[in-house]
Design an enzyme around this catalytic site. Structure first.
Site, PDB file in Angstrom:
ATOM      1  N   HIS A  90     -27.849  33.537  -4.665  1.00 29.10           N
ATOM      2  CA  HIS A  90     -29.020  32.702  -4.348  1.00 29.10           C
ATOM      3  C   HIS A  90     -28.993  32.060  -2.840  1.00 29.10           C
ATOM      4  O   HIS A  90     -30.091  31.953  -2.579  1.00 29.10           O
ATOM      5  CB  HIS A  90     -29.097  31.436  -5.382  1.00 29.10           C
ATOM      6  N   HIS A 118     -24.324  25.009   1.930  1.00 28.49           N
ATOM      7  CA  HIS A 118     -25.287  26.104   1.849  1.00 28.49           C
ATOM      8  C   HIS A 118     -26.775  25.920   2.458  1.00 28.49           C
ATOM      9  O   HIS A 118     -27.204  24.691   3.063  1.00 28.49           O
ATOM     10  CB  HIS A 118     -25.349  26.404   0.278  1.00 28.49           C
ATOM     11  N   HIS A 120     -31.067  26.908   2.662  1.00 26.32           N
ATOM     12  CA  HIS A 120     -32.046  27.304   2.146  1.00 26.32           C
ATOM     13  C   HIS A 120     -33.121  27.882   3.315  1.00 26.32           C
ATOM     14  O   HIS A 120     -33.098  27.525   4.533  1.00 26.32           O
ATOM     15  CB  HIS A 120     -33.125  26.159   1.515  1.00 26.32           C
ATOM     16  N   HIS A 144     -27.543  22.037   3.155  1.00 21.81           N
ATOM     17  CA  HIS A 144     -26.750  21.061   2.322  1.00 21.81           C
ATOM     18  C   HIS A 144     -25.482  21.002   2.287  1.00 21.81           C
ATOM     19  O   HIS A 144     -25.081  22.084   2.173  1.00 21.81           O
ATOM     20  CB  HIS A 144     -27.630  21.211   0.800  1.00 21.81           C
ATOM     21  N   THR A 231     -31.541  20.328  -6.374  1.00 20.29           N
ATOM     22  CA  THR A 231     -32.721  21.077  -6.229  1.00 20.29           C
ATOM     23  C   THR A 231     -32.863  22.478  -6.671  1.00 20.29           C
ATOM     24  O   THR A 231     -33.813  23.425  -6.536  1.00 20.29           O
ATOM     25  CB  THR A 231     -32.935  21.300  -4.602  1.00 20.29           C
TER      26      THR A 231
END
Length: 321
Positions: A90, A118, A120, A144, A231
């Site tokens: 992911h 990590h 996004h 994050h 999230t």
């Protein structure tokens, strides 16, 4: 003999069903089907206390008790033996294999240890992909850093009921062709080793120590604070969010490496697909108050509004001249 073969067949069949169900469940919360998360994870359907959100400076409330977070235990220099880079299908994660880095202060009532950081990002290099928005602007990407309350064993039931079980730093990211982040370069130089989902790279063999501070903005005193959730599934609402006002920069060349990572989904006749658009859309604020640690005259502006202001000033000066 036949009964033994039957038992072996049944064992393999049941093993397949278990494996399939686990994989199926994992794939169900892919970011491109986030509207369906609630079918499997009920909390994701909540209309309150969910994250991310859109943050607006003028709608936030200044709170003088929000002092800068205090980081200790070797934040600046972390032995590389405790670091691991992994592709979880992911996103890309920088995992800290012990509780070496601690954090307190910032009006938090507990001490926390850093578990992982990590990222996004968007569908492509020229499409925004931050989860939180600031003053109407979605940034290119977001990082994050997840801190866990030292009083909890991760994954325990008690953790899901404490509003301060996790504390997460949100760092907005701008892609800039001219600005190379040396520490991001250090991390992403190993992405070839974690191209496929499930792969990881250990830094055990590296002699120097990691300078983690470059993951964060220089000024940690300016941030927004609100109560929210994970999230991604299971969307538990036990997160105290700290969103820094100032972004960090990474080069577009560095960012391109993120889009080369493969997720866990296999397309027929195409193999693995790339990880793109791994962000959740903003959720309703639902009456929550967003607090901020600072007052700033131009904090309500965005890159777009600042550019518009400059254009208007130039046009006005030209007309007057």
């Amino acid at each position: 003999m036949a009964s033994k073969l039957n038992l072996i067949f049944i064992w393999y069949y049941l093993s397949f069903l278990v494996l399939y169900s686990v994989c199926f469940r994992e794939d169900q919360w892919g970011y491109h089907i986030n509207s369906q998360w609630g079918d499997e994870f009920n909390v994701c359907n909540h209309t309150h206390d969910q994250s991310p959100i859109k943050i607006v400076y003028k709608d936030s409330v200044y709170d003088p008790v929000l002092t800068p977070p205090i980081l200790h235990g070797g934040w600046t220099y972390v032995p590389t033996s405790v670091l691991m880079l992994q592709n979880n299908g992911h996103t890309i994660e920088l995992v800290f294999k012990d509780r070496h880095i601690r954090m307190h202060g910032a009006h938090l009532t507990h001490e926390f240890y850093l578990k992982q950081c990590h990222f996004h990002w968007g569908e492509s290099i020229d499409q925004q992909g931050s989860e939180h928005w600031l003053n109407g602007h979605q940034y290119d990407a977001e990082m994050h850093c997840v801190f866990i309350n030292v009083n909890f064993v991760e994954g325990t039931e008690a953790e899901t009921y404490d509003r301060e079980a996790w504390a997460v730093f949100g760092v907005l990211i701008k892609f800039d062709a001219e600005k190379t982040n040396p520490y991001i370069e250090y991390l992403l130089s190993h992405t070839e080793a974690i191209r496929d989902a499930g792969q990881n790279y250990s830094f055990n063999q590296e002699e120097h120590k990691a300078d983690i501070k470059h993951l964060l903005p220089d000024d940690l005193s300016e941030y927004y604070r609100y109560q929210g959730s994970l999230t991604s599934p299971p969307c538990y609402e036990f997160v105290v969010w700290t969103i820094f006002h100032n972004p960090i920069h990474i080069s577009t060349h560095q960012a391109e490496r993120l889009f080369e990572l493969h997720n866990a989904v296999v397309e027929q006749n195409e193999g693995f697909t790339n990880i793109t658009g791994n962000f959740r859309p903003p959720q309703p604020l639902a009456g929550r108050t967003v607090f901020r640690s600072f007052n700033k005259a131009n904090a309500a502006s965005t890159p777009q509004t600042t550019l518009l202001t400059i254009i208007l000033l130039i046009a006005t000066a030209f007309i007057l001249y």
